[in-house]
Design a protein around this motif. Structure first.
Motif, PDB file in Angstrom:
ATOM      1  N   PRO A 188       0.914  -1.139  -0.098  1.00  0.00           N
ATOM      2  CA  PRO A 188       0.021  -0.033   0.098  1.00  0.00           C
ATOM      3  C   PRO A 188       0.976   1.266  -0.028  1.00  0.00           C
ATOM      4  O   PRO A 188       1.775   1.327   0.422  1.00  0.00           O
ATOM      5  N   ILE A 189       0.571   2.273  -0.722  1.00  0.00           N
ATOM      6  CA  ILE A 189       1.290   3.521  -0.939  1.00  0.00           C
ATOM      7  C   ILE A 189      -0.061   4.653  -0.582  1.00  0.00           C
ATOM      8  O   ILE A 189      -0.835   4.714  -1.217  1.00  0.00           O
ATOM      9  N   ILE A 190       0.494   5.230   0.408  1.00  0.00           N
ATOM     10  CA  ILE A 190      -0.278   6.608   0.788  1.00  0.00           C
ATOM     11  C   ILE A 190       0.381   7.753   0.475  1.00  0.00           C
ATOM     12  O   ILE A 190       1.585   8.107   0.470  1.00  0.00           O
ATOM     13  N   PHE A 191      -0.321   8.872  -0.400  1.00  0.00           N
ATOM     14  CA  PHE A 191       0.578   9.866  -1.027  1.00  0.00           C
ATOM     15  C   PHE A 191      -0.217  11.162  -0.389  1.00  0.00           C
ATOM     16  O   PHE A 191      -1.224  11.216   0.011  1.00  0.00           O
ATOM     17  N   LEU A 192       0.572  12.281  -0.453  1.00  0.00           N
ATOM     18  CA  LEU A 192       0.061  13.420  -0.495  1.00  0.00           C
ATOM     19  C   LEU A 192       0.772  14.180  -1.425  1.00  0.00           C
ATOM     20  O   LEU A 192       1.786  14.688  -1.664  1.00  0.00           O
ATOM     21  N   GLY A 212      -6.318  -0.541  -7.335  1.00  0.00           N
ATOM     22  CA  GLY A 212      -4.768  -1.007  -7.149  1.00  0.00           C
ATOM     23  C   GLY A 212      -4.327  -0.919  -5.577  1.00  0.00           C
ATOM     24  O   GLY A 212      -5.089  -1.119  -4.648  1.00  0.00           O
ATOM     25  N   ASN A 213      -2.998  -0.258  -5.777  1.00  0.00           N
ATOM     26  CA  ASN A 213      -2.303  -0.180  -4.234  1.00  0.00           C
ATOM     27  C   ASN A 213      -2.258   1.097  -3.593  1.00  0.00           C
ATOM     28  O   ASN A 213      -1.375   1.468  -2.761  1.00  0.00           O
ATOM     29  N   ILE A 214      -2.916   2.042  -4.358  1.00  0.00           N
ATOM     30  CA  ILE A 214      -2.429   3.441  -4.052  1.00  0.00           C
ATOM     31  C   ILE A 214      -3.699   4.208  -3.609  1.00  0.00           C
ATOM     32  O   ILE A 214      -4.799   4.343  -4.189  1.00  0.00           O
ATOM     33  N   THR A 215      -3.649   5.173  -2.612  1.00  0.00           N
ATOM     34  CA  THR A 215      -4.796   6.305  -2.020  1.00  0.00           C
ATOM     35  C   THR A 215      -3.891   7.326  -1.304  1.00  0.00           C
ATOM     36  O   THR A 215      -2.930   7.087  -0.949  1.00  0.00           O
ATOM     37  N   GLY A 216      -4.644   8.115  -0.709  1.00  0.00           N
ATOM     38  CA  GLY A 216      -3.997   9.248  -0.076  1.00  0.00           C
ATOM     39  C   GLY A 216      -4.817  10.640   0.046  1.00  0.00           C
ATOM     40  O   GLY A 216      -5.920  10.509  -0.030  1.00  0.00           O
TER      41      GLY A 216
END
Length: 276
Positions: free
Chosen positions: A62-66, A85-89
């Protein structure tokens, strides 16, 4: 960071794995690959360039973005509500902030007829997405906009020299990591007696005049909450991208006075923090 709200205490039931690039974007791929090889549980990506590298490094962790650029328009997720997929944020709309910053700076120095816009030439995506917004604001205000550039601290003097030579009466400093972290930028601006507005309060607390930008502490807490939710088993694919709406206006009265600038009362009244 929001992790504590879900019962996570550093050193007890989780730990951070930090990697420092020292503002060298060329190091990002190796550093993210190292974290992936260590099989970390969650990756954090603060900035679009880091998210690009993290996305390339793994399709499972999991990738958490800003980030400030639209994650859908720029291909990171197919939908804000269902990222897949594996991305949210967290999406904080930073690409539109320079336009608002120009309006605020014009309010601070209304006599100026031209303003400089400082960006990092290496960050082409960010520049391409933000420049139309600030140019539209300049056109609406009836002022000129002069593009100046800096990639490292060695370029700051030349950028301010170009701004002064070009007749700019103020500078909007882009939100690139190089500028946000550069505590020497306010000192350079002061030497050139150039009123400047920043997107983060770090330079203002180091002597800059004014800042308008995202409320990063609030957004970091949101990232922490999302990281905790991933650790508890939620899937990024089913966790909507959060659209942040927290912004702060910070004014340094002492620095403004040093340049002979009186901060207008309406602007001062809107400030979330005043440094005297």
């Amino acid at each position: 960071m929001g992790l504590a709200e879900y019962g996570y205490v550093e050193g007890q039931n989780f730990r951070f794995e930090f990697r420092e690039a020292h503002l060298r974007t060329d190091l990002y791929p190796a550093l993210y690959r190292e974290l992936v090889d260590q099989k970390v549980s969650v990756l954090i990506a603060k900035a679009a360039r880091k998210l690009e590298v993290a996305k390339a490094a793994t399709q499972s962790i999991p990738i958490i973005f800003l980030i400030g650029i639209d994650p859908v328009e720029n291909g990171f997720v197919p939908s804000l509500n269902r990222p897949g997929g594996n991305i949210t944020g967290v999406f904080n709309f930073n690409t539109t902030l320079p336009a608002k910053e120009l309006q605020i700076l014009h309010e601070l120095v209304p006599s100026a007829t031209k303003f400089a816009w400082l960006t990092d030439p290496a960050n082409t995506t960010q520049t391409q997405l933000t420049t139309p917004h600030i140019q539209a604001a300049a056109d609406l205000l009836g002022v000129g906009l002069l593009n100046v550039y800096a990639h490292t601290k060695d370029d700051y003097e030349a950028a301010f020299d170009a701004a002064v030579s070009g007749g700019a009466g103020g500078m909007v400093v882009g939100g690139d990591g190089y500028f946000v972290a550069a505590r020497i930028l306010p000192a350079v601006a002061m030497r050139y007696r150039m009123p400047a507005i920043f997107s983060d309060d770090v330079p203002v607390k180091a002597g800059g005049r004014i800042a308008y930008g995202s409320d990063y502490p609030a957004q970091f807490r949101n990232m922490g909450r999302y990281a905790a939710r991933m650790l508890k088993g939620e899937k990024p694919a089913d966790t909507p991208v959060l659209q942040a709406a927290e912004f702060r206006l910070v004014v340094n009265l002492k620095s403004a006075a040093t340049l002979g600038i009186t901060v207008p009362a309406p602007l001062l009244a809107r400030a979330d923090e005043v440094i005297e």
